[in-house]
Write an enzyme that holds these catalytic residues in place. Structure first.
Site, PDB file in Angstrom:
ATOM      1  N   ASP A  52       0.836  -1.205   0.000  1.00 13.53           N
ATOM      2  CA  ASP A  52       0.000   0.000   0.000  1.00 13.53           C
ATOM      3  C   ASP A  52       0.867   1.249   0.000  1.00 13.53           C
ATOM      4  OD1 ASP A  52      -2.533   1.379   0.114  1.00 13.53           O
ATOM      5  OD2 ASP A  52      -2.046   1.891   2.187  1.00 13.53           O
ATOM      6  N   HIS A  57      -1.568   3.862  -1.486  1.00 13.38           N
ATOM      7  CA  HIS A  57      -1.621   4.413  -0.130  1.00 13.38           C
ATOM      8  C   HIS A  57      -3.086   4.670   0.254  1.00 13.38           C
ATOM      9  CE1 HIS A  57       0.974   6.730   2.981  1.00 13.38           C
ATOM     10  NE2 HIS A  57      -0.084   6.192   3.556  1.00 13.38           N
TER      11      HIS A  57
END
Length: 312
Positions: A251, A275
């Site tokens: 991520d 993210h």
């Protein structure tokens, strides 16, 4: 008590703010809403980057509190030497645990069960049957056992894992069992089918998942990074992915955002999300509750929650 508070949301969007403070809305734009020297409580704009976070700090000569809306504070630490002594730095513990833990389980399950392959197969109208790994009966190692690491374990409980091991900066015992120190990683890594990184980015954790760390993981293991990109040595990870010995679900990356053409985009066995752990529908209700609580305490001159450090 009258003091300026810089908020990244309009104050009328936050229920329960105390009347004793003056609220200034600033979300990182080129113009400041007021003189930074009058700011006593600075709420750092969320996901606007380090340059925005640090920009007003040097002029905030009467600052008393810096409040982030992220669990990590690494984007603020480089500017702390610009601040007067006695400024409290607070993080957003309690805001991101649920959504980050949700994404962690999503990445683990999607990677193990081959969801990216299914999506590509659907686009090509290909029926891809066959056996895939399950999370059931796997050993999971959580590296970084703070509130987010604990929330990840909460969500692992129904999946019938064979074992969940926990690692943090120092060893301790919890209701769920032992938390190992980082020094125990060489013994724990070879046993783990899934390694989840959820540790803050500090000088101790920068490059933690380096070539030696990755070499210690068992063949076919999955590395999941929901911490910060620089916790992983990107070149070392690429070498393992390109050899197809390890898999990864990321991520966060280093660099971030991941630029077009970077080899991580197309590395074998690598799933990337942009993210996305924190910015969900769960963010605003939790963030505004935290701010209302912190500012009520601040206005009443009561101790704040989530204090990470105080400048000297």
């Amino acid at each position: 008590m009258t003091a300026d508070v810089w908020l990244p949301f309009p104050p009328d969007k936050i229920d329960g703010l105390p009347d004793a403070l003056r609220y200034r809305f600033w979300n990182g734009g080129p113009q400041y809403p007021a003189d930074p020297a009058d700011c006593a409580f600075y709420v750092v704009p969320y996901m606007q980057g380090m340059e925005v976070a640090l920009r007003p700090l040097g002029a905030m000569t009467n600052l008393r509190v810096v409040q982030t809306l992220s669990a990590g504070v690494d984007h603020v630490r480089p500017g702390l030497d610009r601040l007067p002594a006695g400024v409290q730095l607070c993080n957003a513990r309690g805001v991101h645990e649920a959504s980050t833990a949700e994404l962690t389980l999503t990445l683990v399950l999607a990677s193990l069960r081959g969801i990216p392959d299914f999506v590509r197969g659907q686009q090509r109208e290909e029926w891809q049957s066959g056996f895939r790994p399950a999370l059931a009966d796997k050993t999971v190692l959580i590296v970084g056992y703070g509130s987010i690491g604990a929330a990840i374990e909460d969500r692992l409980v129904p999946f019938e894992c064979a074992r969940v091991a926990r690692v943090a900066r120092s060893s301790r015992t919890t209701e769920r069992g032992q938390v190992h120190a980082f020094t125990d990683l060489p013994e724990l890594l070879p046993e783990a089918d899934v390694v989840v990184l959820s540790t803050p980015l500090t000088e101790q954790t920068r490059g933690l998942a380096d070539a030696e760390f990755l070499a210690g993981m068992k063949d076919g293991a999955l590395l999941v990074n929901v911490a910060r990109g620089p916790v992983v040595d990107t070149e070392a990870l690429l070498a393992e992915l390109e050899s197809e010995r390890l898999h990864a679900a990321l991520d966060v990356t280093d660099p971030e955002p991941l630029p077009a053409g970077h080899p991580l985009w197309h590395a074998p066995g690598c799933l990337i999300s942009p993210h996305a752990g924190g910015p969900t529908s769960a963010f605003m209700p939790r963030a505004t509750r935290l701010l209302a609580s912190q500012l009520t305490r601040f206005a009443a001159d009561e101790p704040l929650d989530n204090v990470v450090l105080t400048t000297e």
